[in-house]
Design a protein around this motif. Structure first.
Motif, short mmCIF file in Angstrom:
data_model
loop_
_atom_site.label_atom_id
_atom_site.label_comp_id
_atom_site.label_asym_id
_atom_site.label_seq_id
_atom_site.Cartn_x
_atom_site.Cartn_y
_atom_site.Cartn_z
N TYR A 1 0.81 -1.22 0.00
CA TYR A 1 0.00 0.00 0.00
C TYR A 1 0.85 1.27 0.00
CZ TYR A 1 -3.89 3.09 1.35
OH TYR A 1 -4.83 4.07 1.41
N ARG B 1 -6.61 4.72 -3.48
CA ARG B 1 -8.05 5.03 -3.45
C ARG B 1 -8.87 3.81 -3.82
NH1 ARG B 1 -10.66 9.27 -7.47
NH2 ARG B 1 -11.58 7.46 -8.41
N ARG B 2 -8.45 3.08 -4.83
CA ARG B 2 -9.17 1.87 -5.25
C ARG B 2 -9.15 0.80 -4.15
NH1 ARG B 2 -6.75 1.70 -11.31
NH2 ARG B 2 -8.15 3.24 -12.20
N ILE B 3 -8.01 0.63 -3.53
CA ILE B 3 -7.89 -0.36 -2.43
C ILE B 3 -8.79 0.06 -1.27
CG2 ILE B 3 -6.34 -1.24 -0.64
CD1 ILE B 3 -4.14 -1.25 -2.81
N ASP B 4 -8.78 1.34 -0.92
CA ASP B 4 -9.61 1.82 0.18
C ASP B 4 -11.09 1.65 -0.13
OD1 ASP B 4 -7.42 2.46 1.73
OD2 ASP B 4 -7.42 4.58 1.16
N LEU B 5 -11.50 2.00 -1.34
CA LEU B 5 -12.91 1.82 -1.73
C LEU B 5 -13.30 0.35 -1.69
CD1 LEU B 5 -13.27 4.39 -4.65
CD2 LEU B 5 -14.52 4.41 -2.49
N PHE B 6 -12.44 -0.50 -2.21
CA PHE B 6 -12.71 -1.94 -2.17
C PHE B 6 -12.85 -2.42 -0.73
CE2 PHE B 6 -11.28 -6.37 -1.99
CZ PHE B 6 -12.21 -6.95 -2.84
N GLY B 7 -11.97 -1.98 0.13
CA GLY B 7 -12.03 -2.37 1.53
C GLY B 7 -13.32 -1.94 2.21
N HIS B 8 -13.76 -0.71 1.93
CA HIS B 8 -15.01 -0.22 2.51
C HIS B 8 -16.21 -1.03 2.00
CE1 HIS B 8 -13.67 3.31 4.71
NE2 HIS B 8 -12.91 3.67 3.70
N PHE B 9 -16.26 -1.22 0.68
CA PHE B 9 -17.43 -1.88 0.08
C PHE B 9 -17.42 -3.40 0.26
CE2 PHE B 9 -17.82 2.00 -2.66
CZ PHE B 9 -19.09 2.34 -2.26
N ALA B 10 -16.27 -4.03 0.20
CA ALA B 10 -16.21 -5.50 0.23
C ALA B 10 -16.05 -6.07 1.64
CB ALA B 10 -15.06 -5.99 -0.64
#
Length: 165
Positions: free
Chosen positions: A79, A88-97
């Motif tokens: 990271y 940003r993509r990793i953080d969004l994925f973490g929040h949503f998934a």
């Protein structure tokens, strides 16, 4: 969207700044327990349980504030070497998934226990303890809601056009 994110941040900021003092209270009570037991030979189950209650409150209600300050535990192998867009993509994925789904599952499965605890005003953990297990169990949905709100705030901020910079 910025105002909504600011509102969610403000909720967790107020709660976090309020409950951080519980760490000091918990320390003082624990010190009092040790002095009372080993110096004066007195003991109280309720006072001992109060440390448990304070500890649970501190960590359960402080989780959203910890996420707000980005002080949660992160397994950071790649990271830190990534650019803003990949982060940003990793953080969004973490929040949503992970974060929001796990909080929704925990909220769903804990709710019957919390509801039942309130229905009977569930009593102490130990004989002579605090008569408020129903309050302790209420921390679980509060934890979930505060983390979901902070996650939504994070998502709103990550979706801004200037988030890549």
């Amino acid at each position: 969207m910025e105002q909504l994110a600011n509102l969610f941040d403000a909720i967790n900021r107020v709660i976090g700044r309020g409950i951080r003092w519980l760490a000091l209270v918990m320390l003082l009570i624990q010190f009092g327990i040790v002095v009372g037991r080993y110096v004066f030979g007195v003991n109280s189950i309720a006072v001992q349980e109060s440390v448990l209650y304070l500890h649970a409150t501190l960590f359960m209600l402080g989780a959203g504030y910890t996420l707000l300050l980005d002080r949660h535990v992160r397994v950071d192998i790649f990271y830190s070497k990534l650019g803003p867009r990949a982060r940003r993509r990793i953080d969004l994925f973490g929040h949503f998934a992970f974060l929001i789904p796990s909080m929704l599952v925990l909220l769903y499965w804990s709710w019957p226990s919390v509801r039942n605890a309130w229905a009977i005003f569930e009593g102490p953990i130990s004989v002579g303890g605090i008569k408020g297990v129903f309050l302790l169990k209420t921390l679980i949905p509060a934890f979930c809601v505060l983390l979901i709100l902070q996650s939504l705030s994070g998502i709103l901020r990550l979706l801004r056009p200037e988030a890549d910079q």
